[in-house]
Design an enzyme around this catalytic site. Structure first.
Site, PDB file in Angstrom:
ATOM      1  N   LYS A 264      14.842 -87.744   6.969  1.00  0.00           N
ATOM      2  CA  LYS A 264      14.489 -86.901   5.530  1.00  0.00           C
ATOM      3  C   LYS A 264      16.665 -86.507   5.038  1.00  0.00           C
ATOM      4  O   LYS A 264      17.006 -86.495   6.249  1.00  0.00           O
ATOM      5  CB  LYS A 264      14.345 -85.015   5.167  1.00  0.00           C
ATOM      6  N   LYS A 276      16.256 -71.784  -5.543  1.00  0.00           N
ATOM      7  CA  LYS A 276      16.070 -70.993  -3.890  1.00  0.00           C
ATOM      8  C   LYS A 276      16.905 -70.507  -4.224  1.00  0.00           C
ATOM      9  O   LYS A 276      17.531 -69.908  -5.120  1.00  0.00           O
ATOM     10  CB  LYS A 276      16.909 -71.980  -2.953  1.00  0.00           C
ATOM     11  N   ARG A 350       9.061 -84.373   0.925  1.00  0.00           N
ATOM     12  CA  ARG A 350       7.888 -84.669   1.126  1.00  0.00           C
ATOM     13  C   ARG A 350       7.766 -85.818  -0.423  1.00  0.00           C
ATOM     14  O   ARG A 350       7.289 -86.773  -0.373  1.00  0.00           O
ATOM     15  CB  ARG A 350       6.432 -83.913   0.525  1.00  0.00           C
TER      16      ARG A 350
HETATM   17  N1  BES Z   1      14.359 -77.655   3.025  1.00  0.00           N
HETATM   18  C1  BES Z   1      13.639 -77.056   2.876  1.00  0.00           C
HETATM   19  C2  BES Z   1      12.523 -76.655   4.210  1.00  0.00           C
HETATM   20  C3  BES Z   1      14.107 -75.802   4.627  1.00  0.00           C
HETATM   21  C4  BES Z   1      13.513 -74.149   4.407  1.00  0.00           C
HETATM   22  C5  BES Z   1      14.545 -75.751   5.672  1.00  0.00           C
HETATM   23  C6  BES Z   1      14.411 -73.619   5.500  1.00  0.00           C
HETATM   24  C7  BES Z   1      15.321 -75.315   6.573  1.00  0.00           C
HETATM   25  C8  BES Z   1      14.979 -73.840   6.179  1.00  0.00           C
HETATM   26  C9  BES Z   1      12.433 -78.306   1.666  1.00  0.00           C
HETATM   27  O1  BES Z   1      12.530 -78.668   0.805  1.00  0.00           O
HETATM   28  C10 BES Z   1      11.413 -76.740   0.994  1.00  0.00           C
HETATM   29  O2  BES Z   1      12.638 -76.300   0.625  1.00  0.00           O
HETATM   30  N2  BES Z   1      10.748 -76.522   1.289  1.00  0.00           N
HETATM   31  C11 BES Z   1       9.577 -75.286   0.487  1.00  0.00           C
HETATM   32  C12 BES Z   1       7.359 -76.426   0.644  1.00  0.00           C
HETATM   33  C13 BES Z   1       7.700 -75.063  -0.663  1.00  0.00           C
HETATM   34  C14 BES Z   1       7.610 -75.045  -2.105  1.00  0.00           C
HETATM   35  C15 BES Z   1       6.257 -75.335  -0.205  1.00  0.00           C
HETATM   36  C16 BES Z   1       9.316 -74.008   1.525  1.00  0.00           C
HETATM   37  O3  BES Z   1       9.197 -74.204   2.374  1.00  0.00           O
HETATM   38  O4  BES Z   1       9.565 -73.008   1.217  1.00  0.00           O
HETATM   39 ZN    ZN Z   2      14.531 -79.591   1.357  1.00  0.00          ZN
HETATM   40 MN    MN Z   3      13.296 -77.635  -0.919  1.00  0.00          MN
END
Ligand code: BES
Ligand code: ZN
Ligand code: MN
Length: 496
Positions: A264, A276, A350
């Site tokens: 990724k 976020k 994803r």
């Molecule tokens: N890049 C983030 C995941 C992440 C979180 C990486 C913390 C490093 C530290 C990913 O794209 C994301 O935002 N995932 C979400 C998914 C959710 C919306 C289902 C998450 O983990 O909150």
């Molecule tokens: Zn991400």
């Molecule tokens: Mn994300």
């Protein structure tokens, strides 16, 4: 940093400092310690019997070498109990030695492998080189004070293990593996305004030319022709153009099914319209860590001439909110032809992986492994000690767990049972991109599995392990390069 293997065991060896590991409870000396102790009139044995230094795992002590010898300083590094020793202990010990030398502003040092003679010599020598080169790395290309850019440990000599053959080769291998991880760390460390998708692609091209990889980079135009609508959907909110980087190492026979690595490469993840919260958002420059690791792994695989075909694929884009951005509720198309209802635009990894994995699966791989900072949930599950590994083939998962052990970059299985699939059911499309709070890392992997067909495949969720506070002696705060080493160890294990 230059790391060399040298086969000497005399006090004529010139070095500003020789680091030697000492186990807890050591009463008799061997190897370097015995030689030096004799020249010092028993000083080391006196230190050990004094109780000032017991060989416990965090202890360090510097002694000064015998007069009229090449040895200026002797660094005793406590190793703890001898039965707990493995190649990771060697990696950490080498890292500690480099850090002490750095604090003392030495430009070079020597590390003795004496203490580790009961583990396989090749993996010790390799691990020592890995630890030293990893520990020596620092990200300071954006600091303007030139003086902080030098005064480094530039040379490390690795000594000992009496005449075992092949150890200079092992040291070279370890140095290349760690250099590759450091290459990944530099890419990770660069902020989003520098490390854009175009930047990653340029760096991949430069690296490929240097080590002799074939490379193709798709721009958005080309991705549209291919039908990679998921990557394009994520990239829509950003001014930066997305890229898909495809690197090829032709180390095996022509036509032999390749190993495919997918990483990724999300160069900044603001979450998109599902924005976020601000706290810690700066860390989302690390959301391309998987891509960086795949680039690093490909570099070492080429340099080591691993005799197997390997393809590295890095889908790269930003995820930002804007007037053109993808919206919650939108239904998008994918390269695989499946439709996806985007419930949360922050579950973007994803989406870009869906197209990259489908593209990879079409290469008919012997096995495909992806790595991605995919879910915050994996940090809840495993903390910062291991990545989660999930996939559709148990043998492949076992291989990755083993590569985790030998590389010191660990992963641990989570189940990918069919029952989790219903959390991704959508009213309007073939599937939705989030599965709710329960088992967040598993439903994310479940989503990916929809795009790999029958390909033997495993996914590494590295959100908790790709970067951090820098607790280990060979790490620093920030980028770790994880899982560059694990991927290289795995590909080498596949090559036999
Ligand atoms: N890049 C983030 C995941 C992440 C979180 C990486 C913390 C490093 C530290 C990913 O794209 C994301 O935002 N995932 C979400 C998914 C959710 C919306 C289902 C998450 O983990 O909150
Ligand atoms: Zn991400
Ligand atoms: Mn994300």
């Amino acid at each position: 940093m230059v790391v060399r293997y040298i086969d000497v065991e005399t006090l004529k060896h010139e070095t500003p400092m020789l680091a030697v590991g000492v186990f807890e409870g050591t009463e008799t000396l061997a190897g370097w310690l015995e030689i030096i102790d004799r020249a010092l009139g028993g000083a080391i044995l006196r230190v050990l019997s004094s109780g000032d230094f017991r060989g416990k795992s965090r202890e360090e002590l510097v002694l000064y070498g015998p007069e009229n010898t090449g040895l200026k300083r002797l660094l005793l590094l406590g190793l703890g109990q001898s039965d707990k020793l493995d190649s990771e202990s060697v990696r950490r010990t080498a890292g500690r030695a480099v850090r002490v030398a750095e604090r003392m502003r030495l430009e070079s040092l020597s590390i003795s492998l004496d203490a580790f003679s009961n583990i396989d010599a090749t993996s010790i020598a390799q691990a020592a080189a890995e630890g030293a080169v990893l520990a020596g790395w620092k990200f300071r290309e954006l600091k303007t004070d030139i003086s902080t850019r030098t005064s480094d440990v530039t040379t490390v000599d690795i000594l000992g293990l009496n005449n075992t053959t092949g150890l200079s080769r092992a040291v070279e291998t370890g140095a290349k593996i760690a250099d590759a991880a450091n290459f990944a760390r530099a890419l990770q460390s660069r902020p989003g305004n520098i490390a854009t998708p175009a930047h990653l692609a340029e760096e991949a091209e430069r690296m490929a030319a240097q080590v002799g990889l074939d490379i193709t980079v798709f721009d958005e135009r080309r991705m549209l022709d291919e039908g990679m609508h998921a990557i394009l959907a994520v990239s829509r909110g950003s001014q930066e153009e997305a890229r898909l980087i495809v690197m090829k190492h032709n180390g095996g026979d022509e036509g032999e099914p390749p190993l495919v690595l997918v990483g990724k490469g999300l160069t900044f993840d603001a979450g998109g319209i599902s924005l976020k919260p601000p706290k810690g958002m700066e860390d989302m420059k690390f959301d391309m860590s998987g891509g960086a690791a795949v680039m690093g792994a490909m570099k070492a695989i080429a340099e080591l001439g691993v005799p197997v075909n390997v393809v590295g694929i890095v889908p790269s884009s930003e995820n930002l909110p804007s007037g053109n951005a993808l919206k919650p509720g939108d239904v998008i198309d994918t390269l695989a032809g499946k439709t996806v209802e985007v419930i949360n635009t922050d579950a973007e990894g994803r989406l870009i992986l869906a197209d990259a994995l489908y593209y990879g699966a079409r290469l008919d791989p012997a096995a495909m492994v992806d790595c991605a900072t995919l879910t915050g949930a994996v940090v809840i599950a495993l903390g910062h000690h291991a990545a989660a590994v999930l996939g559709n083939q148990e043998d492949l998962i076992d291989e990755l767990v083993a590569a985790g052990k030998s590389s010191g970059e660990h992963c641990w299985p989570l189940p990918l049972w069919d029952g989790y699939r219903e959390q991704l059911d959508s009213e309007t499309a073939d599937l939705r991109n989030v599965g709710g709070r329960p088992a967040g890392s598993i439903t994310a992997a479940m989503f990916l599995s929809e795009f790999v067909g029958d390909t033997p495949w495993a996914h590494l969720d590295i959100a908790g392990t790709a970067y951090g506070d820098g607790k280990l002696p060979y790490q620093r705060k920030g980028a770790y390069g994880f899982p560059t080493r694990m991927l290289i160890h795995w590909v080498r294990s596949r090559a036999g």
